[in-house]
Design a protein around this motif. Structure first.
Motif, mmCIF file in Angstrom:
data_model
loop_
_atom_site.group_PDB
_atom_site.id
_atom_site.type_symbol
_atom_site.label_atom_id
_atom_site.label_comp_id
_atom_site.label_asym_id
_atom_site.label_seq_id
_atom_site.Cartn_x
_atom_site.Cartn_y
_atom_site.Cartn_z
ATOM 1 N N UNK A 1 47.234 11.233 11.090
ATOM 2 C CA UNK A 1 46.533 11.940 11.045
ATOM 3 C C UNK A 1 46.585 12.349 12.439
ATOM 4 N N UNK A 2 45.696 13.596 13.168
ATOM 5 C CA UNK A 2 46.091 13.750 14.191
ATOM 6 C C UNK A 2 45.178 13.431 15.201
ATOM 7 N N UNK A 3 43.839 12.878 14.388
ATOM 8 C CA UNK A 3 42.158 12.328 14.949
ATOM 9 C C UNK A 3 43.186 11.157 15.074
ATOM 10 N N UNK A 4 41.581 9.886 14.948
ATOM 11 C CA UNK A 4 41.249 8.534 15.058
ATOM 12 C C UNK A 4 40.998 8.086 14.267
ATOM 13 N N UNK A 5 40.417 8.738 12.839
ATOM 14 C CA UNK A 5 39.465 9.056 11.594
ATOM 15 C C UNK A 5 39.995 7.790 10.956
ATOM 16 N N UNK A 6 40.707 8.144 9.998
ATOM 17 C CA UNK A 6 42.244 7.139 9.421
ATOM 18 C C UNK A 6 41.978 5.899 10.118
ATOM 19 N N UNK A 7 42.809 5.502 11.175
ATOM 20 C CA UNK A 7 43.148 4.670 11.789
ATOM 21 C C UNK A 7 42.034 3.640 11.910
ATOM 22 N N UNK A 8 40.783 4.131 12.723
ATOM 23 C CA UNK A 8 39.243 3.572 13.226
ATOM 24 C C UNK A 8 39.167 2.961 12.609
ATOM 25 N N UNK A 9 38.846 3.576 10.800
ATOM 26 C CA UNK A 9 37.856 2.805 9.996
ATOM 27 C C UNK A 9 38.902 1.850 9.532
ATOM 28 N N UNK B 1 41.276 11.566 18.514
ATOM 29 C CA UNK B 1 42.282 11.415 18.542
ATOM 30 C C UNK B 1 43.054 12.678 19.196
ATOM 31 N N UNK B 2 42.475 13.473 19.521
ATOM 32 C CA UNK B 2 42.288 15.406 20.622
ATOM 33 C C UNK B 2 43.778 16.003 19.751
ATOM 34 N N UNK B 3 44.282 15.669 18.667
ATOM 35 C CA UNK B 3 45.075 15.640 18.024
ATOM 36 C C UNK B 3 45.416 17.270 17.511
ATOM 37 N N UNK B 4 43.653 17.639 16.945
ATOM 38 C CA UNK B 4 44.389 18.982 16.106
ATOM 39 C C UNK B 4 43.331 19.505 17.674
ATOM 40 N N UNK B 5 43.991 21.098 16.808
ATOM 41 C CA UNK B 5 44.653 22.219 17.119
ATOM 42 C C UNK B 5 42.818 22.696 18.621
ATOM 43 N N UNK B 6 41.570 22.458 17.689
ATOM 44 C CA UNK B 6 40.793 23.121 19.259
ATOM 45 C C UNK B 6 40.665 22.409 19.605
ATOM 46 N N UNK C 1 46.393 13.941 22.403
ATOM 47 C CA UNK C 1 46.354 15.638 22.787
ATOM 48 C C UNK C 1 47.811 16.064 23.343
ATOM 49 N N UNK C 2 48.246 16.596 23.228
ATOM 50 C CA UNK C 2 49.457 17.206 24.102
ATOM 51 C C UNK C 2 49.199 18.032 24.837
ATOM 52 N N UNK C 3 48.016 18.966 24.926
ATOM 53 C CA UNK C 3 47.823 20.188 26.047
ATOM 54 C C UNK C 3 47.369 19.886 27.771
ATOM 55 N N UNK C 4 46.403 20.636 27.831
ATOM 56 C CA UNK C 4 46.520 20.377 29.484
ATOM 57 C C UNK C 4 44.851 20.910 29.215
ATOM 58 N N UNK C 5 44.422 19.687 29.909
ATOM 59 C CA UNK C 5 42.791 20.458 30.771
ATOM 60 C C UNK C 5 42.463 21.157 31.952
#
Length: 371
Positions: free
Chosen positions: A11-19, A190-195, A229-233
């Motif tokens: 996943x692009x988030x951390x949901x699965x790994x965290x759980x 996880x920061x990997x989602x497009x939003x 996350x691979x964008x810029x803040x």
């Protein structure tokens, strides 16, 4: 040789790994060994001391649903070889929501007991029917947030468990000692989602607007963009205090517990972490393929202090003012506002242990669950 639990996380988030870390940690305390198969290296798994093997994945790697955002097609022969080399006939398989194809089929051939941890999915309203159709070798489905439910449907054992949350390894504050500024955590999972970029940009604009009106001592903002996350803040000009951006904090830190306020999405695990910390929070539900983050918010409404809004700076500023006015953080930054841990992971570990040993143990666990 200790029993071993094997799971796949993606996943692009951390949901699965965290759980999964939450459950594997409790199983480790009961004497189990662990192995996590992953679609990408996970720093979080490393920090908790679990073994991980990266397995090539693509859109066809899951059973019953596509695996989005995984890049080009891969050679599934390599994935099968990695899983075959790693899996033992004595292993117990715990799938988390998704079921990885190579792991499921290899475990089925070896006769490994298989279990599924399920939380709400829009595409899977009837988990027993889904299992009976797609993964009949899975004998038990654990239903998150449905404590007390027990049924057998289409030959599938359905067991409701309480909510769960990953235990932290410490409670250090990521803010300097003695700061008088308002401490605000902005967390993109996880920061990997497009939003994620849009959320982070709107959050910082909202904080700036709020702080100019309501934070006479300034602000100190911590942005956890997420390890994927691979964008810029983009930090807007005129922020009345420091803004520190980092992709990841190791689990010895507890940013929610020490924050004055937080801004975040509303994934399942995030909501459980908010319930533990009781931090006033502005939530901007993310857009997900199958998940519905507003469902998690409604289910936890009595356990969290949250205002729900959209990814718009003005709306976020207003929501932040509302939640801090209605639920001000009264505890000092030493974590005294923290609530007890959700107990579902510990209970599931006990049930899994009993279910793979003898029936008398399982009866003891079921009695424990009913208390």
């Amino acid at each position: 040789m200790n029993r071993r639990v094997v799971s796949f996380t993606w996943g692009r988030g951390l949901g699965h790994v965290s759980r999964l870390i939450a459950v594997h940690t409790e199983l480790r305390a009961l004497g189990w060994d662990s192995l996590l198969l992953t679609e990408r290296p996970q720093r979080l798994i490393e920090d908790y001391g679990f073994a991980q093997i990266v397995v090539p994945t693509d859109a066809g790697s899951l059973i019953g649903e596509p695996l989005h955002g995984t890049g080009p097609a891969i050679d599934h022969g390599i994935a099968r070889a990695l899983v075959a080399g790693a899996l033992r006939p004595t292993d117990v398989i715990l799938h988390d929501v998704t079921v990885q194809r190579e792991l499921y089929h290899r475990a089925t051939r070896l006769g490994c007991p298989q279990f599924l941890l399920h939380r709400f999915q829009r595409n899977r309203p009837d988990p027993a029917a889904w299992v009976a159709r797609h993964t009949p070798a899975i004998g038990t489905v654990y239903l998150l947030g449905e404590k007390g439910r027990r049924a057998s449907v289409q030959g599938v054992r359905l067991v409701g468990v309480d909510h769960m949350v990953r235990r932290l390894l410490g409670h250090r504050s990521p803010w300097p000692d003695g700061t008088r500024a308002m401490r605000i955590a902005v967390v993109a999972g996880g920061g990997g989602h497009p939003d994620a970029p849009g959320f982070l940009t709107a959050a910082l604009h909202g904080i700036r607007t709020y702080a100019r009106r309501h934070a006479p001592d300034g602000i100190d903002v911590l942005v956890l963009a997420g390890p994927h996350f691979d964008g810029a803040v983009g930090i807007p000009p005129g922020m009345p205090g420091p803004v520190r951006v980092t992709p990841y904090l190791d689990p010895t830190y507890d940013p929610y517990r020490h924050a004055t306020a937080a801004l975040t999405h509303a994934g399942y695990n995030t909501v459980q972490e908010l319930a533990r910390s009781r931090v006033p929070t502005v939530v901007v539900p993310g857009r997900r393929d199958f998940d519905d983050q507003r469902v998690h918010l409604r289910a936890a409404a009595s356990r969290i202090h949250a205002a729900v809004t959209e990814a718009d700076g003005q709306a976020i500023a207003g929501a932040l003012a509302d939640v801090l006015r209605e639920c001000p953080r009264t505890a000092a930054a030493d974590g005294t506002a923290a609530s007890p841990e959700a107990g579902g992971a510990a209970w599931l570990a006990r049930d899994l242990t009993a279910s793979t040993s003898d029936s008398s143990g399982a009866e003891d666990v079921h009695a424990f669950h009913a208390e």
